[in-house]
Design an enzyme around this catalytic site. Structure first.
Site, PDB file in Angstrom:
ATOM      1  N   ALA A  65     -20.573 -17.942   4.854  1.00 43.70           N
ATOM      2  CA  ALA A  65     -20.370 -16.490   4.844  1.00 43.70           C
ATOM      3  C   ALA A  65     -19.496 -16.142   6.046  1.00 43.70           C
ATOM      4  O   ALA A  65     -19.419 -16.913   7.007  1.00 43.70           O
ATOM      5  CB  ALA A  65     -21.718 -15.796   4.937  1.00 43.70           C
ATOM      6  N   GLY A 110     -23.256 -20.899   3.428  1.00 45.42           N
ATOM      7  CA  GLY A 110     -23.042 -20.311   2.099  1.00 45.42           C
ATOM      8  C   GLY A 110     -22.088 -21.135   1.238  1.00 45.42           C
ATOM      9  O   GLY A 110     -22.175 -21.094   0.008  1.00 45.42           O
ATOM     10  N   GLU A 113     -24.174 -23.724  -0.224  1.00 43.96           N
ATOM     11  CA  GLU A 113     -25.018 -23.064  -1.233  1.00 43.96           C
ATOM     12  C   GLU A 113     -24.235 -22.815  -2.524  1.00 43.96           C
ATOM     13  O   GLU A 113     -24.761 -22.954  -3.628  1.00 43.96           O
ATOM     14  CB  GLU A 113     -25.589 -21.769  -0.667  1.00 43.96           C
ATOM     15  CG  GLU A 113     -26.530 -22.036   0.502  1.00 43.96           C
ATOM     16  CD  GLU A 113     -27.189 -20.788   1.037  1.00 43.96           C
ATOM     17  OE1 GLU A 113     -28.351 -20.537   0.692  1.00 43.96           O
ATOM     18  OE2 GLU A 113     -26.529 -20.050   1.802  1.00 43.96           O
ATOM     19  N   GLU A 133     -27.252 -22.573   9.479  1.00 37.60           N
ATOM     20  CA  GLU A 133     -27.818 -21.241   9.701  1.00 37.60           C
ATOM     21  C   GLU A 133     -28.784 -21.178  10.880  1.00 37.60           C
ATOM     22  O   GLU A 133     -28.800 -20.193  11.625  1.00 37.60           O
ATOM     23  CB  GLU A 133     -28.526 -20.739   8.427  1.00 37.60           C
ATOM     24  CG  GLU A 133     -27.582 -20.242   7.341  1.00 37.60           C
ATOM     25  CD  GLU A 133     -27.090 -21.344   6.417  1.00 37.60           C
ATOM     26  OE1 GLU A 133     -27.275 -22.541   6.752  1.00 37.60           O
ATOM     27  OE2 GLU A 133     -26.515 -21.025   5.369  1.00 37.60           O
TER      28      GLU A 133
HETATM   29  N1  DAK Z   1     -16.706 -16.912   9.242  1.00 32.79           N
HETATM   30  C1  DAK Z   1     -15.656 -16.299   9.796  1.00 32.79           C
HETATM   31  N2  DAK Z   1     -14.580 -16.949  10.303  1.00 32.79           N
HETATM   32  C2  DAK Z   1     -14.580 -18.271  10.236  1.00 32.79           C
HETATM   33  C3  DAK Z   1     -15.669 -18.994   9.666  1.00 32.79           C
HETATM   34  C4  DAK Z   1     -16.777 -18.253   9.160  1.00 32.79           C
HETATM   35  N3  DAK Z   1     -17.827 -18.841   8.571  1.00 32.79           N
HETATM   36  N4  DAK Z   1     -15.386 -20.308   9.764  1.00 32.79           N
HETATM   37  C5  DAK Z   1     -14.172 -20.398  10.351  1.00 32.79           C
HETATM   38  N5  DAK Z   1     -13.687 -19.181  10.633  1.00 32.79           N
HETATM   39  C6  DAK Z   1     -12.421 -18.844  11.278  1.00 32.79           C
HETATM   40  C7  DAK Z   1     -12.452 -19.121  12.761  1.00 32.79           C
HETATM   41  O1  DAK Z   1     -13.100 -18.081  13.451  1.00 32.79           O
HETATM   42  C8  DAK Z   1     -10.974 -19.205  13.070  1.00 32.79           C
HETATM   43  O2  DAK Z   1     -10.450 -17.890  13.141  1.00 32.79           O
HETATM   44  P1  DAK Z   1      -9.508 -17.441  14.390  1.00 32.79           P
HETATM   45  O3  DAK Z   1     -10.292 -17.778  15.610  1.00 32.79           O
HETATM   46  O4  DAK Z   1      -8.288 -18.291  14.218  1.00 32.79           O
HETATM   47  O5  DAK Z   1      -9.283 -15.993  14.161  1.00 32.79           O
HETATM   48  C9  DAK Z   1     -10.405 -19.862  11.806  1.00 32.79           C
HETATM   49  O6  DAK Z   1     -11.375 -19.677  10.801  1.00 32.79           O
HETATM   50  C10 DAK Z   1     -10.183 -21.354  11.988  1.00 32.79           C
HETATM   51  O7  DAK Z   1     -11.399 -21.924  12.453  1.00 32.79           O
HETATM   52  P2  DAK Z   1     -11.479 -22.883  13.735  1.00 32.79           P
HETATM   53  O8  DAK Z   1     -10.402 -22.550  14.707  1.00 32.79           O
HETATM   54  O9  DAK Z   1     -12.867 -22.836  14.224  1.00 32.79           O
HETATM   55  O10 DAK Z   1     -11.120 -24.276  13.053  1.00 32.79           O
HETATM   56  P3  DAK Z   1     -11.735 -25.700  13.378  1.00 32.79           P
HETATM   57  O11 DAK Z   1     -10.969 -26.642  12.526  1.00 32.79           O
HETATM   58  O12 DAK Z   1     -11.767 -25.954  14.847  1.00 32.79           O
HETATM   59  O13 DAK Z   1     -13.238 -25.627  12.881  1.00 32.79           O
HETATM   60  C11 DAK Z   1     -15.073 -25.083  11.308  1.00 32.79           C
HETATM   61  C12 DAK Z   1     -13.557 -25.389  11.517  1.00 32.79           C
HETATM   62  C13 DAK Z   1     -15.260 -24.686   9.864  1.00 32.79           C
HETATM   63  C14 DAK Z   1     -15.847 -26.366  11.600  1.00 32.79           C
HETATM   64  C15 DAK Z   1     -15.515 -23.994  12.336  1.00 32.79           C
HETATM   65  O14 DAK Z   1     -14.630 -22.882  12.168  1.00 32.79           O
HETATM   66  C16 DAK Z   1     -16.893 -23.530  12.085  1.00 32.79           C
HETATM   67  O15 DAK Z   1     -17.843 -24.162  12.546  1.00 32.79           O
HETATM   68  N6  DAK Z   1     -17.026 -22.400  11.380  1.00 32.79           N
HETATM   69  C17 DAK Z   1     -18.328 -21.779  11.207  1.00 32.79           C
HETATM   70  C18 DAK Z   1     -19.071 -22.491  10.109  1.00 32.79           C
HETATM   71  C19 DAK Z   1     -20.454 -21.904   9.880  1.00 32.79           C
HETATM   72  O16 DAK Z   1     -21.286 -21.865  10.799  1.00 32.79           O
HETATM   73  N7  DAK Z   1     -20.692 -21.515   8.651  1.00 32.79           N
HETATM   74  C20 DAK Z   1     -21.943 -21.015   8.248  1.00 32.79           C
HETATM   75  C21 DAK Z   1     -21.928 -19.549   8.359  1.00 32.79           C
HETATM   76  S1  DAK Z   1     -23.540 -18.891   8.056  1.00 32.79           S
HETATM   77  C22 DAK Z   1     -27.353 -14.559   3.505  1.00 32.79           C
HETATM   78  C23 DAK Z   1     -27.282 -15.675   2.769  1.00 32.79           C
HETATM   79  C24 DAK Z   1     -26.443 -16.684   3.149  1.00 32.79           C
HETATM   80  C25 DAK Z   1     -25.700 -16.564   4.286  1.00 32.79           C
HETATM   81  C26 DAK Z   1     -25.735 -15.421   4.996  1.00 32.79           C
HETATM   82  C27 DAK Z   1     -26.546 -14.388   4.619  1.00 32.79           C
HETATM   83  N8  DAK Z   1     -28.223 -13.529   3.158  1.00 32.79           N
HETATM   84  C28 DAK Z   1     -29.264 -13.864   2.204  1.00 32.79           C
HETATM   85  C29 DAK Z   1     -28.165 -12.266   3.752  1.00 32.79           C
HETATM   86  C30 DAK Z   1     -24.869 -17.625   4.708  1.00 32.79           C
HETATM   87  C31 DAK Z   1     -24.660 -17.856   6.003  1.00 32.79           C
HETATM   88  C32 DAK Z   1     -23.641 -18.733   6.430  1.00 32.79           C
HETATM   89  O17 DAK Z   1     -22.864 -19.271   5.654  1.00 32.79           O
END
Ligand code: DAK
Length: 259
Positions: A65, A110, A113, A133
């Protein structure tokens, strides 16, 4: 059908849907979740026989997400997100034809998921998975805890949710989370080849099998058998069944299935 965050095209009864937010590693914001839901409705009554979902570019399937959008959400907005996300994952799971996730990189939170809500997952060698998460103060909320436990078993699912650690395509293959792993360049051709194999089979039979596989989750064997009996019976008398069995008896190739 095309807009900025989702791309969709059809070739030979196979639909390909690409999550297209490369700027943010294909992380899905509320708008793209809603668009996905609308798109699934729009393509539900078309003649596709298999759907392939992948992420744009060579790095990421879906990085979860959109954290930037989520970080300041109120409780009510969080609930809305949850409702929309849950609905679209379920819609995908119940989508009448098989859905293949071609995981071409990060499948995080997500994004994992989303892959879990598909029928079959294939991965590229660079794929990387996690339920991160717990590091963000939340839990997987799009049905991922349930689906992951069912697919890889309780013990491993608990470990992955509690540790939030990354795992690679090799581990995913060993646990049965993905069915096969390919070099990145081969992933889409292989996904489309698998889709074509499925699409060549009798559509009513495939849709019926998917439906009962979904409906029988959690049922006692006797009740699940009953569903299977009814669905089996419903296949008889279809043009496809008559033609395929007649062709076998006549030792010839059947005509293409009509559905
Ligand atoms: N959201 C927003 N931006 C993201 C992102 C994300 N999940 N993942 C990457 N980006 C953005 C980065 O911020 C960066 O943007 P700028 O800084 O250039 O503006 C750009 O994409 C490139 O990322 P990186 O510079 O970080 O690139 P790297 O190759 O170094 O790393 C990465 C890639 C994918 C490993 C890293 O970006 C990362 O760890 N991203 C976060 C991954 C993450 O934690 N995903 C899980 C999110 S939590 C719900 C149900 C489900 C959910 C939520 C609510 N409800 C029932 C209410 C789900 C939650 C999730 O998915």
């Amino acid at each position: 059908m095309e807009d900025s965050s989702l791309l969709y095209h059809v070739e030979d009864t196979i639909g390909t849907l690409t999550i297209n937010r490369q700027r943010v590693m294909n992380a899905m914001d509320m708008d793209s979740i809603n668009r996905l839901s609308t798109l699934l409705d729009e393509i539900a009554d078309t003649n596709i026989r298999c759907l392939v979902i992948t992420g744009a570019g060579e790095k990421s399937f879906v990085a979860g997400a959109d954290i930037k959008e989520m970080k300041d959400m109120s409780r009510a907005q969080g609930e809305n997100l949850s409702r929309a996300g849950n609905r679209v994952m379920r819609k995908l799971e119940l989508f009448q034809v098989p859905v293949i996730a071609a995981v071409n990189g990060y499948a995080l939170g997500g994004g994992l998921e989303l892959a879990l809500a598909c029928d079959i997952r294939l991965a590229s060698e660079n794929a990387s998975f996690a339920m991160p998460e717990a590091k963000l103060g939340i839990i997987p909320g799009y049905g991922g805890i349930q689906r992951m436990s069912r697919i890889i078993g309780q013990g491993r699912a608990r470990e992955m949710v509690f540790t939030a650690r990354r795992f690679d395509a090799r581990e995913a293959l060993k646990w049965g989370l993905v069915n096969a792993v390919y070099p990145l360049a081969d992933l889409m051709p292989e996904a489309l080849r698998l889709a074509a194999t499925i699409a060549a089979n009798a559509p009513i039979a495939i849709m019926s099998a998917k439906k009962i596989m979904n409906e029988s989750v959690g049922l006692e064997l006797a009740a699940a058998d009953q569903l299977e009996r009814e669905a089996f019976g419903n296949c008889f008398g279809t043009w496809d069944q008559r033609e395929a069995m007649q062709a076998f008896v006549e030792k010839r190739k059947p005509q293409p299935f009509k559905g």
